[in-house]
Design an enzyme around this catalytic site. Structure first.
Site, short mmCIF file in Angstrom:
data_model
loop_
_atom_site.label_atom_id
_atom_site.label_comp_id
_atom_site.label_asym_id
_atom_site.label_seq_id
_atom_site.Cartn_x
_atom_site.Cartn_y
_atom_site.Cartn_z
N ARG A 91 45.83 34.99 44.50
CA ARG A 91 45.36 34.65 43.16
C ARG A 91 46.53 34.52 42.17
NH1 ARG A 91 41.91 38.37 42.98
NH2 ARG A 91 40.06 37.18 43.41
N TYR A 92 47.52 35.36 42.31
CA TYR A 92 48.68 35.36 41.42
C TYR A 92 49.90 34.84 42.20
CZ TYR A 92 45.81 38.61 38.67
OH TYR A 92 44.80 39.19 37.96
N ARG A 95 51.82 37.80 44.16
CA ARG A 95 51.04 38.86 44.82
C ARG A 95 49.97 38.26 45.71
NH1 ARG A 95 49.66 40.74 39.12
NH2 ARG A 95 50.98 38.92 38.77
N CYS A 104 34.74 51.01 55.09
CA CYS A 104 35.15 52.02 54.11
C CYS A 104 34.63 53.38 54.56
CB CYS A 104 34.58 51.70 52.73
SG CYS A 104 35.16 50.16 52.00
N CYS A 108 30.34 52.74 47.96
CA CYS A 108 30.00 53.04 46.57
C CYS A 108 28.90 52.09 46.11
CB CYS A 108 31.24 52.90 45.69
SG CYS A 108 32.62 53.94 46.22
N CYS A 111 30.08 48.82 44.15
CA CYS A 111 31.21 48.09 44.73
C CYS A 111 31.14 46.60 44.42
CB CYS A 111 31.24 48.30 46.24
SG CYS A 111 32.57 47.40 47.06
N ARG A 113 32.64 44.35 46.09
CA ARG A 113 32.62 43.61 47.36
C ARG A 113 31.45 44.05 48.23
NH1 ARG A 113 38.80 44.08 47.68
NH2 ARG A 113 39.49 42.10 46.79
N ASP A 273 32.31 45.04 37.35
CA ASP A 273 32.18 43.64 37.76
C ASP A 273 30.70 43.25 37.89
OD1 ASP A 273 34.97 42.98 38.02
OD2 ASP A 273 35.00 44.28 39.79
N ASP A 310 38.01 41.85 35.14
CA ASP A 310 38.33 40.82 36.12
C ASP A 310 37.46 39.61 35.81
OD1 ASP A 310 39.75 39.92 38.37
OD2 ASP A 310 39.54 41.89 39.31
N LYS A 317 42.74 39.39 36.19
CA LYS A 317 42.43 40.48 35.26
C LYS A 317 42.98 40.18 33.88
CE LYS A 317 42.56 44.10 38.80
NZ LYS A 317 42.92 43.20 39.92
#
Length: 353
Positions: A91-92, A95, A104, A108, A111, A113, A273, A310, A317
């Site tokens: 995306r950047y 990075r 995981c 959560c 989440c 994702r 999000d 985001d 972000k």
């Protein structure tokens, strides 16, 4: 009774005492859509706990997850739009994300994702991992590689060490950053072998621990963080602003103080999000700005994260914290102190107009 296995179903949560049977009966559709996993460490904390408490809200399913709002998106931060190779999000310019697995230790309930992680989620096979590493190797502009997913600390130490070593061998990669819930969700996993797997000879390795409430920083979690810090691996934190969990200045103050005391620098405070079924967790951005403003001057600068949103669609972000400066160079500036008082900058000269 001390739990010995991760609960991966409603029945497992009931058996561990984390969920009342009558609650489980109403959650079948939630369990069909979204993965469940709660580690023994967390199950012991949830046994008999307040079902509306900060841990239960984060880790136990709720009927509210079936309330899908029109603005919510399966891919709320646009990973797919920036994925040139399986497992890579670029995306950047400098990075990339490397998503080696989609498992995981705990799933959560907020989440971002949540449509992508869980049992049956795609993990990179050896050929796919090699292709992802080749993508990074071929792009000298990539300075930082962020291992996420899925939780990279769920990888076997041997496999994790292999990924770190491969990145360490790329001269243009200066930083490897890993994002993980493991230190607070499954702290016993942070053993000597896993810590050794994080070591690199030429590349800086950082760990970003996801922690949202001071109650997550148990003695076991603090010991796990200490093992990582003592190995010379710097620690930062990510926190999601969650209604009913930490949308309170006193709670955030306690959390950020506890993190800094554990040698973890608060890094990001994320606005929630637009993931499906998470509307009951999201606050208004204005509420987040007020909370961040209330911390200024109240806690050390070491305890101050950047409040970020985001931008949906994969635009990255953006800091959305409060602004303390207004005016311009011609008319002069006013800057606000932590008490809310405004001051001219530069100050008016003594006796000046």
């Amino acid at each position: 009774m001390k739990s010995t296995a991760t609960a991966r179903s409603l029945d497992g949560l009931v058996a561990a005492g984390a969920l009342a049977p009558e609650r489980a009966a109403a959650l079948g559709r939630v369990a069909e859509r979204y993965a469940i996993a709660v580690t023994p460490h967390l199950l012991d904390r949830l046994d008999g706990a307040d079902p509306a408490g900060p841990l239960a809200r984060q880790y136990l399913p709720s009927e509210q997850e079936l309330e899908i709002r029109p603005e919510e998106l399966a891919d709320p931060i646009g990973d797919g739009a920036h994925s040139p190779v399986k497992g890579i999000v670029h995306r950047y310019p400098d990075r990339v994300l490397l998503k080696a697995l989609h498992a995981c230790p705990v799933y959560c309930r907020f989440c971002f994702r949540r449509e992508m992680v869980g049992p049956g989620g795609d993990a990179l096979d050896p050929a796919e991992l090699a292709a992802a590493l080749d993508y990074i190797r071929a792009r000298e502009e990539v300075w930082e590689v962020i291992l996420t997913g899925g939780d990279p600390l769920m990888l076997a130490p041997r496999r994790l060490a292999g990924i770190v070593a491969a990145l360490d061998a790329m001269p243009h990669v200066g930083v490897v950053r890993l994002h993980s819930r493991v230190p607070v969700a499954d702290p016993g996993r942070i053993d000597d072998a896993l810590v050794a797997a994080l070591k690199a000879s030429d590349t800086a390795v950082w760990l970003a621990v996801h922690c949202n409430h001071p109650d997550e920083l148990t003695a076991e979690a603090r010991s796990a963080l200490a093992r990582i810090a003592d190995a010379g691996i710097p620690l930062v934190s990510q926190t999601v602003l969650l209604r009913g969990v930490n949308d309170d200045a006193t709670v955030l103050e306690a959390l950020f103080r506890a993190l800094v005391r554990a040698r973890v620098k608060p890094y990001y405070l994320h606005h929630g999000d637009l993931a499906p079924g998470t509307g009951h967790f999201r606050t208004d951005p204005a509420r987040g700005r007020d909370l961040v403003r209330s911390l200024r001057g109240r806690v050390s600068g070491l305890c101050q994260p950047t409040y970020v949103l985001d931008i949906p669609g994969g635009h990255g972000k953006a800091p959305i914290g409060p602004d303390y400066l207004e005016g311009d160079a011609e008319a002069g500036y006013l800057v606000e102190d932590y008490r809310g008082n405004r001051h001219a900058y530069p100050p008016k000269p003594p006796g000046g107009a």
